[in-house]
Design an enzyme around this catalytic site. Structure first.
Site, PDB file in Angstrom:
ATOM      1  N   GLY A   1       3.104 -12.059   8.896  1.00  0.00           N
ATOM      2  CA  GLY A   1       4.405 -11.627   9.445  1.00  0.00           C
ATOM      3  C   GLY A   1       5.807 -12.531   9.776  1.00  0.00           C
ATOM      4  O   GLY A   1       6.173 -14.344   9.354  1.00  0.00           O
TER       5      GLY A   1
ATOM      6  N   GLY B   1      -2.900 -12.020   5.496  1.00  0.00           N
ATOM      7  CA  GLY B   1      -1.912 -11.021   5.640  1.00  0.00           C
ATOM      8  C   GLY B   1      -1.777 -10.093   4.626  1.00  0.00           C
ATOM      9  O   GLY B   1      -1.630 -10.061   3.313  1.00  0.00           O
TER      10      GLY B   1
ATOM     11  N   HIS C   1      10.805  20.948 -12.326  1.00  0.00           N
ATOM     12  CA  HIS C   1       9.940  21.154 -13.081  1.00  0.00           C
ATOM     13  C   HIS C   1      10.091  20.345 -14.373  1.00  0.00           C
ATOM     14  O   HIS C   1      10.859  20.921 -15.044  1.00  0.00           O
ATOM     15  CB  HIS C   1       8.923  22.391 -13.364  1.00  0.00           C
ATOM     16  CG  HIS C   1       7.848  21.914 -14.065  1.00  0.00           C
ATOM     17  ND1 HIS C   1       6.429  21.708 -13.199  1.00  0.00           N
ATOM     18  CD2 HIS C   1       7.622  22.480 -15.192  1.00  0.00           C
ATOM     19  CE1 HIS C   1       5.426  22.155 -14.341  1.00  0.00           C
ATOM     20  NE2 HIS C   1       6.607  22.604 -15.873  1.00  0.00           N
TER      21      HIS C   1
END
Length: 464
Positions: free
Chosen positions: A270, A180, A443
């Site tokens: 799941g 999974g 920035h």
């Protein structure tokens, strides 16, 4: 013994339940919460929080190995798995204790025991001290979910693990199979792979991280493979042959079954809702594939009975459960409230590199009939990412070409689980591309890439 009476009873003290209890108490309701195991539920004790603590250790270990890149010296680098796990458990313990404090502070009555609905407005609580009955006009089910156990792939805690075993491993895997590749599978794969386990991930769908945008899945796969992970897509584990020191997995790909040996297997296929032994059927509550069926306000159709979080279905995310908890408490207290929109809830996966997204994927937006404009910006074009030594990543934005509405945002790379919230707020405020383009981003920050990705969707990108 007379029944104790409240305005609201919450069953389950995970991130849905305890938040519903606190919000109810804030609004002046008398609240009881019933929990059979741990305050904080799976999330705090065995899920979100302890896994992040583990992943932080592996991230620091990864950086230590790169020390020379940063002009630093680190010799004889290693780890002590027991100490890594101990730190993770300590973090979980600290937070779980904090929930107890919050319950006290908000005057929520806590009952430790197993709850059953004994009729309309009635909850029976069984604990080691016996049984008692609580009554309330409003009851919230927040019993969560547990890992799905597939026949033949059941965990035994020795060689085949569920998430709980993987959080306190009996040994360090040398050769690991993860079944999974959703968030849980890929996070454990990332953790153990970074610590040196030879890791293979098997995914039944045609790509890993199947709920993510296809571009993000592809990018993440490339990064994982660069780190030495083996990834098998469109593959099914048919059976596991167990021995004392190994597990032989029969894996089918393209109609052909091959055998592979591992010393450890983690099953992450799941979840199923905790709907049993609650007395739901007797009350006429509708259950669909282990999840309680609700309307957009989490109402079950039985008067005064609500279901929130994992038991009420996807997306299976702690923050969705918490938000539903607040909404339901406000509804019960007679306030005006808005339903939770699943497509406005961000998903975050803390593998290396991190993955985060909100809204529709490009494919989903097209399937829904939108004419889309798509922007992308790579981490390699960002000064802060280069300075951090994290040039691998990408940000993708999806807009409605007609209205400029931000339909979805998808990211892979360093710290994207923190960045995604900018787009979540944008969607909540119904922002358009124009608003985002006119926003001044500081920035040097990683967040500038969010701006550039928007600009790219409209042919105005600067640094690419």
């Amino acid at each position: 013994m007379a029944a104790k009476s409240f305005d609201l009873i919450v069953i389950g003290a995970g991130p849905g339940g305890y938040v519903a209890a606190i919000r109810g108490a804030q609004l002046g309701l008398s609240v009881a919460i019933v929990e059979r195991e741990h305050l904080g539920g799976i999330c705090l004790n065995w899920g979100c929080i302890p896994t992040k603590a583990l992943l932080r250790s592996s991230e620091v270990f990864h950086l230590m190995q790169r020390a020379s890149e940063f002009g630093l010296k680190a010799d004889n680098i290693g780890y002590d798995l027991e100490a890594v796990v101990k730190r993770s458990r300590k973090v979980a313990g600290q937070l779980s204790g904090g929930i107890g404090h919050l319950m006290k502070k908000n005057k929520v009555s806590v009952f430790m025991g197993a709850a059953t609905l004994a009729g309309k407005g009635k909850v029976s609580v069984k604990s080691k001290d016996g049984e008692e009955t609580l009554t309330a006009k409003n009851i919230v089910l927040a019993t969560g979910a547990r890992a799905r156990n597939l026949p033949g792939l059941e965990a035994d805690g020795k060689r085949v693990w569920m998430y709980k075993d993987a959080l306190q491993p009996p040994h360090m895997p040398k050769k690991l199979l993860v079944i999974g590749s959703g968030a849980i599978g890929i996070e454990f794969a990332s953790f153990y792979n970074t610590l040196g386990a030879d890791t293979t991930v098997v995914e039944v769908m045609d790509r890993i991280l199947p709920v993510e945008d296809e571009d993000i899945s592809k990018f993440a796969k490339k990064q994982f493979e660069k780190q030495g992970m083996k990834i098998m897509q469109k593959a099914v584990v048919k059976q596991l042959d167990r021995a004392d020191d190994k597990v032989t997995a029969h894996i089918e790909t393209g109609g052909k079954v091959t055998k592979h040996e591992f010393d450890t297997v983690i099953s992450a296929v799941g979840i199923v809702g905790n709907v049993e032994d609650l007395g739901l059927e007797d009350l006429g509550v509708k259950i669909d594939r282990t999840h309680v069926v609700t309307d957009e306000y989490c109402r079950t159709g039985v008067e005064g009975l609500y279901a929130i979080g994992d038991i009420a279905g996807a997306p299976w995310l702690a923050h969705k459960a918490s938000h539903e908890g607040v909404m339901v408490a406000e509804l019960i207290a007679g306030q005006h409230t808005h339903p939770v929109k699943p497509e406005s809830i961000a998903g975050c996966t803390y593998c290396h590199p991190q993955v985060a997204s909100v809204g529709y994927t490009e494919a989903k937006a097209k399937e829904l009939g939108f004419d889309v404009k798509v922007g992308r910006f790579p981490f390699i074009g960002n000064g802060k990412a280069i300075a951090l030594g994290e040039p691998e990543g990408m940000i993708k934005t999806v807009f409605d070409a007609k209205t400029g509405e931000l339909l979805g945002a998808h990211m892979v790379g360093a710290e994207v689980t923190e960045l995604i919230q900018g787009y979540v707020v944008g969607r909540q405020l119904e922002t358009t591309e124009e608003d985002l383009m006119n926003t001044v981003f500081p920035h040097p920050t990683l967040s500038e890439m969010m701006h550039e990705s928007v600009l790219d969707a409209y042919g105005r990108v600067i640094h690419m």
